[in-house]
Scaffold this motif. Structure first.
Motif, mmCIF file in Angstrom:
data_model
loop_
_atom_site.group_PDB
_atom_site.id
_atom_site.type_symbol
_atom_site.label_atom_id
_atom_site.label_comp_id
_atom_site.label_asym_id
_atom_site.label_seq_id
_atom_site.Cartn_x
_atom_site.Cartn_y
_atom_site.Cartn_z
ATOM 1 N N VAL A 234 -97.780 -23.236 -28.231
ATOM 2 C CA VAL A 234 -97.169 -24.105 -29.233
ATOM 3 C C VAL A 234 -98.115 -24.361 -30.401
ATOM 4 C CG1 VAL A 234 -97.888 -26.275 -28.146
ATOM 5 C CG2 VAL A 234 -95.822 -26.223 -29.538
ATOM 6 N N ASN A 235 -99.433 -24.328 -30.163
ATOM 7 C CA ASN A 235 -100.394 -24.569 -31.250
ATOM 8 C C ASN A 235 -100.331 -23.472 -32.298
ATOM 9 O OD1 ASN A 235 -101.876 -27.011 -30.167
ATOM 10 N ND2 ASN A 235 -102.149 -25.586 -28.461
ATOM 11 N N LEU A 236 -100.183 -22.228 -31.848
ATOM 12 C CA LEU A 236 -100.065 -21.128 -32.807
ATOM 13 C C LEU A 236 -98.749 -21.249 -33.576
ATOM 14 C CD1 LEU A 236 -101.193 -18.536 -34.007
ATOM 15 C CD2 LEU A 236 -100.067 -17.270 -32.160
ATOM 16 N N ARG A 237 -97.679 -21.653 -32.898
ATOM 17 C CA ARG A 237 -96.385 -21.804 -33.571
ATOM 18 C C ARG A 237 -96.466 -22.902 -34.632
ATOM 19 N NH1 ARG A 237 -94.397 -21.608 -28.103
ATOM 20 N NH2 ARG A 237 -93.505 -23.713 -28.245
ATOM 21 N N VAL A 277 -87.991 -35.590 -38.573
ATOM 22 C CA VAL A 277 -88.633 -34.559 -37.763
ATOM 23 C C VAL A 277 -89.967 -34.186 -38.409
ATOM 24 C CG1 VAL A 277 -86.442 -33.606 -36.925
ATOM 25 C CG2 VAL A 277 -87.463 -32.697 -39.021
ATOM 26 N N PRO A 278 -90.886 -33.560 -37.659
ATOM 27 C CA PRO A 278 -92.143 -33.114 -38.269
ATOM 28 C C PRO A 278 -91.885 -32.188 -39.446
ATOM 29 C CG PRO A 278 -92.259 -32.954 -35.875
ATOM 30 C CD PRO A 278 -90.834 -33.286 -36.211
ATOM 31 N N ARG A 279 -92.635 -32.374 -40.516
ATOM 32 C CA ARG A 279 -92.476 -31.555 -41.724
ATOM 33 C C ARG A 279 -93.800 -30.850 -41.993
ATOM 34 N NH1 ARG A 279 -88.114 -33.953 -45.778
ATOM 35 N NH2 ARG A 279 -86.671 -34.829 -44.244
ATOM 36 N N TYR A 280 -93.982 -29.741 -41.311
ATOM 37 C CA TYR A 280 -95.245 -29.022 -41.353
ATOM 38 C C TYR A 280 -95.581 -28.566 -42.776
ATOM 39 C CZ TYR A 280 -94.438 -28.856 -36.317
ATOM 40 O OH TYR A 280 -94.195 -29.192 -35.012
ATOM 41 N N GLY A 281 -96.737 -28.972 -43.245
ATOM 42 C CA GLY A 281 -97.244 -28.486 -44.529
ATOM 43 C C GLY A 281 -96.545 -29.018 -45.753
ATOM 44 N N GLU A 282 -95.637 -29.963 -45.601
ATOM 45 C CA GLU A 282 -94.879 -30.442 -46.762
ATOM 46 C C GLU A 282 -95.817 -31.111 -47.765
ATOM 47 O OE1 GLU A 282 -90.692 -32.652 -47.574
ATOM 48 O OE2 GLU A 282 -92.076 -33.709 -46.250
ATOM 49 N N GLY A 283 -95.691 -30.714 -49.020
ATOM 50 C CA GLY A 283 -96.484 -31.315 -50.091
ATOM 51 C C GLY A 283 -97.904 -30.820 -50.183
ATOM 52 N N LEU A 284 -98.317 -29.870 -49.317
ATOM 53 C CA LEU A 284 -99.692 -29.379 -49.335
ATOM 54 C C LEU A 284 -99.815 -28.146 -50.232
ATOM 55 C CD1 LEU A 284 -100.720 -29.611 -45.554
ATOM 56 C CD2 LEU A 284 -101.050 -31.307 -47.376
ATOM 57 N N SER A 285 -100.984 -28.011 -50.844
ATOM 58 C CA SER A 285 -101.280 -26.798 -51.599
ATOM 59 C C SER A 285 -101.550 -25.651 -50.630
ATOM 60 C CB SER A 285 -102.520 -27.014 -52.463
ATOM 61 O OG SER A 285 -103.668 -27.199 -51.638
ATOM 62 N N LYS A 286 -101.638 -24.454 -51.152
ATOM 63 C CA LYS A 286 -101.892 -23.289 -50.310
ATOM 64 C C LYS A 286 -103.198 -23.457 -49.543
ATOM 65 C CE LYS A 286 -102.525 -18.283 -50.625
ATOM 66 N NZ LYS A 286 -102.531 -17.118 -51.537
ATOM 67 N N GLU A 287 -104.253 -23.919 -50.220
ATOM 68 C CA GLU A 287 -105.547 -24.099 -49.569
ATOM 69 C C GLU A 287 -105.456 -25.164 -48.479
ATOM 70 O OE1 GLU A 287 -105.073 -23.933 -52.814
ATOM 71 O OE2 GLU A 287 -106.012 -21.961 -53.179
ATOM 72 N N ASP A 288 -104.732 -26.249 -48.774
ATOM 73 C CA ASP A 288 -104.616 -27.317 -47.780
ATOM 74 C C ASP A 288 -103.793 -26.878 -46.570
ATOM 75 O OD1 ASP A 288 -106.186 -29.048 -49.222
ATOM 76 O OD2 ASP A 288 -104.496 -30.043 -50.226
ATOM 77 N N GLN A 448 -83.227 -32.520 -31.882
ATOM 78 C CA GLN A 448 -83.811 -31.914 -33.081
ATOM 79 C C GLN A 448 -85.308 -32.231 -33.191
ATOM 80 O OE1 GLN A 448 -81.191 -32.362 -36.720
ATOM 81 N NE2 GLN A 448 -79.855 -33.367 -35.240
ATOM 82 N N LYS A 449 -85.672 -33.468 -32.852
ATOM 83 C CA LYS A 449 -87.087 -33.850 -32.910
ATOM 84 C C LYS A 449 -87.926 -33.008 -31.944
ATOM 85 C CE LYS A 449 -86.180 -38.685 -34.169
ATOM 86 N NZ LYS A 449 -86.280 -40.094 -33.720
ATOM 87 N N ILE A 450 -87.405 -32.800 -30.744
ATOM 88 C CA ILE A 450 -88.142 -32.017 -29.748
ATOM 89 C C ILE A 450 -88.305 -30.578 -30.212
ATOM 90 C CG2 ILE A 450 -88.038 -31.093 -27.395
ATOM 91 C CD1 ILE A 450 -86.586 -33.690 -26.584
ATOM 92 N N ILE A 451 -87.230 -29.994 -30.732
ATOM 93 C CA ILE A 451 -87.280 -28.600 -31.178
ATOM 94 C C ILE A 451 -88.295 -28.412 -32.301
ATOM 95 C CG2 ILE A 451 -85.959 -26.813 -32.398
ATOM 96 C CD1 ILE A 451 -85.500 -27.011 -29.348
ATOM 97 N N ILE A 452 -88.280 -29.290 -33.276
ATOM 98 C CA ILE A 452 -89.215 -29.125 -34.389
ATOM 99 C C ILE A 452 -90.633 -29.484 -33.959
ATOM 100 C CG2 ILE A 452 -89.691 -29.759 -36.779
ATOM 101 C CD1 ILE A 452 -87.159 -28.048 -36.268
ATOM 102 N N ARG A 453 -90.782 -30.346 -32.993
ATOM 103 C CA ARG A 453 -92.114 -30.617 -32.435
ATOM 104 C C ARG A 453 -92.680 -29.359 -31.767
ATOM 105 N NH1 ARG A 453 -91.800 -34.024 -27.230
ATOM 106 N NH2 ARG A 453 -91.492 -31.916 -26.382
ATOM 107 N N ASP A 454 -91.822 -28.646 -31.015
ATOM 108 C CA ASP A 454 -92.273 -27.463 -30.280
ATOM 109 C C ASP A 454 -92.086 -26.169 -31.069
ATOM 110 O OD1 ASP A 454 -92.858 -29.191 -28.247
ATOM 111 O OD2 ASP A 454 -91.161 -28.650 -26.981
ATOM 112 N N VAL A 455 -91.337 -26.215 -32.147
ATOM 113 C CA VAL A 455 -91.136 -25.169 -33.158
ATOM 114 C C VAL A 455 -90.981 -23.730 -32.618
ATOM 115 C CG1 VAL A 455 -93.632 -24.930 -33.739
ATOM 116 C CG2 VAL A 455 -91.891 -24.501 -35.486
#
Length: 497
Positions: A234-237, A277-288, A448-455
């Motif tokens: 899950v960490n790689l996902r 739900v978790p929003r991975y990388g939202e609002g981050l620059s490419k470097e971030d 939905q929360k569980i699915i996006i948590r485990d992606v």
């Protein structure tokens, strides 16, 4: 909202008998005969007996259907099933008088279902606002007004219905270019297909053409194979989900004509969609994004010959990524449809490939024929990741259950990613039997929360549906989820003059 149509009101529920009673509106079939409860009961029994594809799963939990009078139907359920209202009661009804002899003849054949599926209906009978008058395959369909339509002049769903048109001709075009040209010339009044962004600037120059932008009930996503390394972690996902820049895909590939997806239920499906739900990388620059993904993977025990972030906190090209077990991560293939089938998904695979490589993941996007891709994912299940989409999801989100329930992780099953989680399965099973809509809503939002948590899926985008019409001939289009091509529009359209 579910709007009673052939039903005159909401069904009444008897929890002790686990039975629903439906009262029917007075209505006639287009051949002049009366529509009755016997037609409804026949349809249900027909589907059950012949195990009709696409419908049998919505009727196999009905133990008995009673018709105490010609306007009343009582359905007895073997067990609570939440989809009864949204899926079973939205099944099209067939006329018993038309289909009873067809069913009888099919029973006498070696393969009854095949016989039924091959049966050609030349003059369909219906109860709707229009009926088929003529069909030239590959050329056009001509529907004429049904003067026996039960809803004519009535208020249903807060709308007073017609129809006000003599008929509709649905003309078939070989290419979008030809159809758009016909729209500009005025030889057609509506382009009932998604307008590609490349046509928009030209169409905006025509005052007599109006554009409608609608949300679809769709999901385009990247799926990962949770059955085997490396995406069984899950960490790689989560790291991959962080690296994917959905805004870039939407702005550069889809030219801004899409909605960013964070959950697996589209935001336009407002009642069921879970925004929390978790929003991975939202609002981050490419470097971030790279730094955040690096932290996720480093904390999980991954290492590199050259890490993506050096000792000074600077992002560099990573090399030699290794698993927590110190073995090389190996190559990862992202399967996509070919560009001539869907250029957007094909290009999304290419840009995702680039983002993963910057992290030191040796990823390669591989386009393949759509049928072969589906075979690889659904049957052979020999893949790392893939990009696919569902263009028309039902408004009832029961699909969240069978997309991710372990019981559907089988050959040709709906659980494409092989995701397995007992916690999710338990909540999903509860949701399938929860008859209280508000309680079911809470369960599906938790799913939905569980699915996006485990992606197991990275939701990417929901393309906008852009439709074009002439505004100088007809008015009264009704815009809703999935656009203006709906029963309300065709029942309310009126000539301008």
């Amino acid at each position: 909202d579910l709007i009673p149509w052939l039903a005159e009101s909401e069904p009444s529920f008897d929890p002790e008998k686990l039975a629903y009673t439906v009262r029917l509106r007075p209505a006639k079939w287009s051949d002049g005969s009366e529509f009755t409860s016997e037609d409804v009961a026949f349809t249900g029994r027909f589907i059950q007996e012949f195990d009709v594809p696409r419908y049998s799963s919505k009727w196999n939990f009905i133990s008995k259907i009673e018709t105490p009078d010609k306007h009343t139907v009582i359905f007895y359920l073997e067990e609570p099933q939440a989809i009864f209202l949204s899926r079973t009661l939205t099944t099209p009804i067939v006329q018993k008088r038309e289909w009873e002899p067809i069913a009888e003849a099919a029973r006498k054949t070696e393969k009854p279902l095949t016989t039924l599926l091959n049966h050609e209906v030349k003059k369909p009978v219906g109860t709707g606002a229009f009926m088929l008058e003529e069909w030239r395959q590959g050329a056009y369909l001509f529907l004429k007004r049904n003067d026996l339509f039960f809803g004519k002049g009535k208020e249903i769903g807060g709308r007073t219905l017609g129809p006000h048109l003599d008929g509709i001709i649905f003309k078939v075009f070989g290419t979008s270019d030809a159809a758009v040209l016909a729209l500009k010339k005025g030889t057609v009044d509506m382009f009932w297909w998604g307008i590609q962004p490349g046509y928009l600037e030209d169409l905006k120059d025509h005052e007599e053409i109006e554009l409608f932008y609608s949300e679809k009930s769709a999901l385009y996503y990247m799926g990962m194979n949770c059955r085997r390394p490396p995406f069984d972690d899950v960490n790689l996902r989560r790291a991959v989900a962080t690296l994917v820049d959905k805004d870039f895909i939407i702005s550069r590939i889809l030219q801004g004509q899409a909605t960013r997806m964070h959950s697996v239920v589209p935001p336009g499906n407002t009642f069921w969609h879970c925004p929390d739900v978790p929003r991975y990388g939202e609002g981050l620059s490419k470097e971030d994004r790279i730094k955040k993904a690096y932290e996720i993977l480093k904390d999980a025990g991954y290492s590199w010959d050259t890490a993506p972030v050096d000792g000074n906190g600077k992002v560099v090209q990573a090399e030699g990524m290794r698993t927590p077990e110190e073995s090389p991560l190996g190559e990862i293939t992202i399967l996509t449809p070919p560009a001539d089938y869907d250029p957007n998904r094909a290009m999304a695979g290419v840009v995702i490939q680039g983002w993963l490589r910057e992290m030191g993941i040796q990823a390669s996007a591989r386009p393949m024929a759509f049928g072969s891709l589906v075979q690889e994912v659904n049957v052979r299940r020999d893949f790392d990741a893939f990009i696919l989409g569902y263009g028309h999801l039902s408004l009832d989100p029961d699909y969240v259950r069978y997309f991710f329930h372990s019981g559907y992780d089988e050959i040709r099953g709906q659980n494409k990613s092989g995701y397995r989680n007992p916690e999710f399965d338990q909540i999903a099973d509860e949701s399938a039997k929860e008859m209280d809509r508000q309680k079911r809503r809470s369960l599906i939002r938790e799913m939905q929360k569980i699915i996006i948590r485990d992606v197991p899926f990275v939701p990417l985008y929901n393309p906008h549906l852009i439709e074009a019409v002439r505004n100088d001939k007809f008015r009264g289009w009704v815009q809703m989820l999935e656009g203006i091509g709906n029963v309300w529009s065709f029942c309310e359209l009126k000539p301008v003059k």
